[in-house]
Scaffold this motif. Structure first.
Motif, mmCIF file in Angstrom:
data_model
loop_
_atom_site.group_PDB
_atom_site.id
_atom_site.type_symbol
_atom_site.label_atom_id
_atom_site.label_comp_id
_atom_site.label_asym_id
_atom_site.label_seq_id
_atom_site.Cartn_x
_atom_site.Cartn_y
_atom_site.Cartn_z
ATOM 1 N N GLY A 54 39.455 55.600 57.101
ATOM 2 C CA GLY A 54 39.567 56.840 56.356
ATOM 3 C C GLY A 54 40.602 56.692 55.270
ATOM 4 N N GLN A 55 40.163 56.551 53.992
ATOM 5 C CA GLN A 55 41.101 56.332 52.896
ATOM 6 C C GLN A 55 40.590 57.008 51.634
ATOM 7 O OE1 GLN A 55 39.453 53.892 54.490
ATOM 8 N NE2 GLN A 55 38.349 52.630 53.034
ATOM 9 N N ALA A 56 41.524 57.321 50.754
ATOM 10 C CA ALA A 56 41.200 57.985 49.494
ATOM 11 C C ALA A 56 41.837 57.223 48.343
ATOM 12 C CB ALA A 56 41.689 59.433 49.520
ATOM 13 N N TRP A 57 41.106 57.169 47.226
ATOM 14 C CA TRP A 57 41.601 56.525 46.018
ATOM 15 C C TRP A 57 41.304 57.388 44.806
ATOM 16 C CZ3 TRP A 57 38.718 52.709 49.080
ATOM 17 C CH2 TRP A 57 39.525 51.707 49.647
ATOM 18 N N THR A 58 42.224 57.411 43.860
ATOM 19 C CA THR A 58 41.901 57.916 42.538
ATOM 20 C C THR A 58 41.183 56.800 41.780
ATOM 21 O OG1 THR A 58 43.955 57.142 41.510
ATOM 22 C CG2 THR A 58 43.986 59.326 42.556
ATOM 23 N N SER A 59 40.560 57.158 40.682
ATOM 24 C CA SER A 59 39.857 56.145 39.888
ATOM 25 C C SER A 59 40.817 55.073 39.377
ATOM 26 C CB SER A 59 39.138 56.810 38.716
ATOM 27 O OG SER A 59 40.047 57.535 37.912
ATOM 28 N N SER A 60 42.041 55.481 39.007
ATOM 29 C CA SER A 60 43.004 54.501 38.488
ATOM 30 C C SER A 60 43.530 53.592 39.583
ATOM 31 C CB SER A 60 44.158 55.211 37.780
ATOM 32 O OG SER A 60 44.815 56.113 38.651
ATOM 33 N N GLN A 61 43.777 54.132 40.769
ATOM 34 C CA GLN A 61 44.217 53.297 41.891
ATOM 35 C C GLN A 61 43.165 52.246 42.228
ATOM 36 O OE1 GLN A 61 44.912 56.335 44.793
ATOM 37 N NE2 GLN A 61 47.049 56.655 44.215
ATOM 38 N N TRP A 62 41.918 52.670 42.285
ATOM 39 C CA TRP A 62 40.845 51.719 42.635
ATOM 40 C C TRP A 62 40.589 50.727 41.495
ATOM 41 C CZ3 TRP A 62 38.746 49.700 46.659
ATOM 42 C CH2 TRP A 62 37.558 48.969 46.539
ATOM 43 N N SER A 63 40.623 51.181 40.255
ATOM 44 C CA SER A 63 40.340 50.279 39.135
ATOM 45 C C SER A 63 41.395 49.191 39.014
ATOM 46 C CB SER A 63 40.230 51.062 37.830
ATOM 47 O OG SER A 63 41.453 51.686 37.502
ATOM 48 N N ARG A 64 42.654 49.507 39.369
ATOM 49 C CA ARG A 64 43.697 48.470 39.317
ATOM 50 C C ARG A 64 43.393 47.365 40.330
ATOM 51 N NH1 ARG A 64 47.269 52.908 37.931
ATOM 52 N NH2 ARG A 64 47.613 53.459 40.127
ATOM 53 N N PHE A 65 42.915 47.758 41.505
ATOM 54 C CA PHE A 65 42.509 46.735 42.476
ATOM 55 C C PHE A 65 41.289 45.976 41.973
ATOM 56 C CE2 PHE A 65 39.394 45.848 45.897
ATOM 57 C CZ PHE A 65 40.026 44.732 46.433
ATOM 58 N N ARG A 66 40.319 46.676 41.425
ATOM 59 C CA ARG A 66 39.096 46.038 40.934
ATOM 60 C C ARG A 66 39.412 45.002 39.856
ATOM 61 N NH1 ARG A 66 34.103 44.725 42.569
ATOM 62 N NH2 ARG A 66 32.835 46.492 43.238
ATOM 63 N N GLU A 67 40.318 45.324 38.945
ATOM 64 C CA GLU A 67 40.707 44.386 37.893
ATOM 65 C C GLU A 67 41.312 43.133 38.494
ATOM 66 O OE1 GLU A 67 43.302 46.547 35.365
ATOM 67 O OE2 GLU A 67 41.733 47.923 34.649
ATOM 68 N N TRP A 68 42.174 43.304 39.491
ATOM 69 C CA TRP A 68 42.776 42.166 40.179
ATOM 70 C C TRP A 68 41.712 41.363 40.914
ATOM 71 C CZ3 TRP A 68 42.939 40.916 45.390
ATOM 72 C CH2 TRP A 68 43.868 39.948 45.779
ATOM 73 N N TYR A 69 40.800 42.035 41.574
ATOM 74 C CA TYR A 69 39.748 41.381 42.351
ATOM 75 C C TYR A 69 38.818 40.559 41.463
ATOM 76 C CZ TYR A 69 35.814 41.005 45.650
ATOM 77 O OH TYR A 69 34.801 40.542 46.464
ATOM 78 N N GLN A 70 38.563 41.043 40.254
ATOM 79 C CA GLN A 70 37.653 40.349 39.341
ATOM 80 C C GLN A 70 38.224 39.021 38.849
ATOM 81 O OE1 GLN A 70 34.613 41.198 38.967
ATOM 82 N NE2 GLN A 70 34.755 43.210 39.938
ATOM 83 N N THR A 71 39.508 38.782 39.034
ATOM 84 C CA THR A 71 40.109 37.500 38.640
ATOM 85 C C THR A 71 39.831 36.406 39.663
ATOM 86 O OG1 THR A 71 42.235 37.977 39.717
ATOM 87 C CG2 THR A 71 41.957 38.730 37.435
ATOM 88 N N ASP A 72 39.056 36.730 40.715
ATOM 89 C CA ASP A 72 38.731 35.796 41.782
ATOM 90 C C ASP A 72 39.999 35.198 42.404
ATOM 91 O OD1 ASP A 72 37.088 34.379 43.513
ATOM 92 O OD2 ASP A 72 36.825 32.691 42.133
ATOM 93 N N PRO A 73 40.865 36.045 42.964
ATOM 94 C CA PRO A 73 42.162 35.577 43.478
ATOM 95 C C PRO A 73 42.011 34.639 44.669
ATOM 96 C CG PRO A 73 41.731 37.826 44.187
ATOM 97 C CD PRO A 73 40.654 37.484 43.213
ATOM 98 N N ASP A 74 42.901 33.676 44.732
ATOM 99 C CA ASP A 74 42.955 32.739 45.864
ATOM 100 C C ASP A 74 43.986 33.270 46.857
ATOM 101 O OD1 ASP A 74 43.183 30.683 47.677
ATOM 102 O OD2 ASP A 74 43.435 29.104 46.186
#
Length: 388
Positions: A162-182
């Motif tokens: 059970g979690q909630a995100w604003t669009s900006s909170q989630w987009s910051r993670f998405r941007e990081w995730y798209q860098t294919d982190p190791d």
């Protein structure tokens, strides 16, 4: 209902558990202080088709606003499905994600709106948990945050129940995730998380929070609870792990800014050193980390000292383990030999894990002898399964 900047869409994530879906939908109908709320039920594809789940979602009468049922055309798997559902925050501004084996408090939506609004501009916050963390996940021992005048605390650990995100909170993670982190190049305090299955979105969010030094907001009384029904992560029901008391009364939640709080914990649910120093001046001259659950890898620590329950060849100070939560023994500097402030190189390997486990259970369940015996029984059942 009062006016909020964020009015999150509720997304129920379902797959092949019709009973679970019926149960969480029935709890959603008990929602208080909310109107004009959009509900999305997203069902992952299963072969052969899970039409029974789809029919339950279609027939469900949602009295609080619009309802949408999404049936995925291909099997996404848990990680892709959760992330696709969270992407709806970009369309609607904010989102609440609820997996189908959860059950909600009638006041979950009010809390989520209040929390999203309050922490909207706080750069350290990565998301809002609706679940009160009941256990430390490695040891499965109870967790209780130290008290303050607020109704929340902070963990460097994401909520998945059970979690909630604003669009900006989630987009910051998405941007990081798209860098294919190791994940193996990120200094995570619990490296075991790197080895979680590839179906886990949570292990990437753990890496993101460690890499970017962000935290989740958790409530002291839960707005969700978990039945741990058999599914992707559990082959059989283990609902004792996820059950926690739900908020049953309406309150105006008392929030506190991250920068003002001394109830801030790392990913092992250990109080941050700077927070302990706010509560007790006796540790001002030491650079240390806490290891009261005794599961941290000493080689990964970047400080000379550790406060630990592991055996030590020598130590600077010793404390008893009697008060609860366990940080209280340090705050009040209760002398003893259960907890040690020691150089990390003096911390010894635990040789008798079974004896240590018994000692832990006796301390954490001391008011309930049956409780720790039940925990010991479950511990040995798991041990036997590993041996098999």
């Amino acid at each position: 209902m009062q006016s909020f900047k964020y009015k999150p869409v509720i997304v129920v994530v379902a797959y092949n558990r019709p009973g679970s879906l019926e149960r969480i939908l029935s709890s959603l109908k008990r929602m208080k202080n909310a109107s004009d709320v959009r509900l999305v039920v997203s069902i992952d594809h299963k072969a052969p088709h899970n039409y029974d789940v789809l029919e339950i979602a279609k027939k469900f009468d949602w009295p609080f606003g619009e309802k949408e049922v999404l049936y995925q055309e291909e099997s996404l798997g848990l990680r892709r499905h959760i992330m696709q559902c969270a992407d709806l925050s970009q369309e609607f501004g904010s989102v609440i994600i609820l997996e189908d084996d959860l059950y909600v408090s009638p006041y979950f939506y009010q809390y989520a709106c209040e929390a999203l609004d309050f922490y909207d501009e706080d750069p350290e916050i990565a998301g809002i948990s609706l679940y009160n963390q009941a256990i430390e996940e490695v040891t499965e021992l109870p967790f209780t945050p130290v008290s303050d005048e607020s109704d929340i605390y902070f963990l460097q650990h994401p909520s998945s129940w059970g979690q909630a995100w604003t669009s900006s909170q989630w987009s910051r993670f998405r941007e990081w995730y798209q860098t294919d982190p190791d994940l193996f190049k990120i200094a995570m305090s619990d490296p075991i998380r790197r080895y979680w299955p590839e179906t886990s979105w949570k292990k990437y969010f753990c890496g993101y929070m460690a890499d970017k030094k962000k935290f989740f907001v958790f409530p002291r009384i839960s707005y969700t609870t978990n039945f741990n029904d058999p599914g992707t992560n559990y082959k059989k029901s283990v609902n004792f792990q996820g059950q926690t008391p739900l908020r049953l009364s309406e309150i105006s939640c008392r929030f506190k800014r991250f920068s003002d709080s001394y109830c801030v914990y790392d990913s092992h649910l250990e109080l941050l050193p700077e927070c302990l120093k706010q509560l007790s001046s006796g540790f001002d001259n030491f650079e240390f980390e806490l290891d009261l659950y005794g599961v941290k890898d000493m080689a990964s620590l970047n400080v000379p000292y550790v406060i630990t329950t592991k055996p030590c060849s020598s130590h600077e100070r010793g404390y008893r383990r009697a008060l609860k939560p366990h940080e209280m023994n340090l705050i009040f500097e209760l002398p003893g030999d259960d907890i040690h402030l020691a150089k990390k190189e003096d911390v010894q390997r635990v040789r008798n894990r079974h004896s240590r486990t018994i000692d832990n259970f006796k301390y954490y369940y001391t008011r309930n002898i049956l409780g720790w015996k039940v925990q010991m029984y479950n511990y040995y059942l798991k041990l036997m399964e590993r041996i098999k």
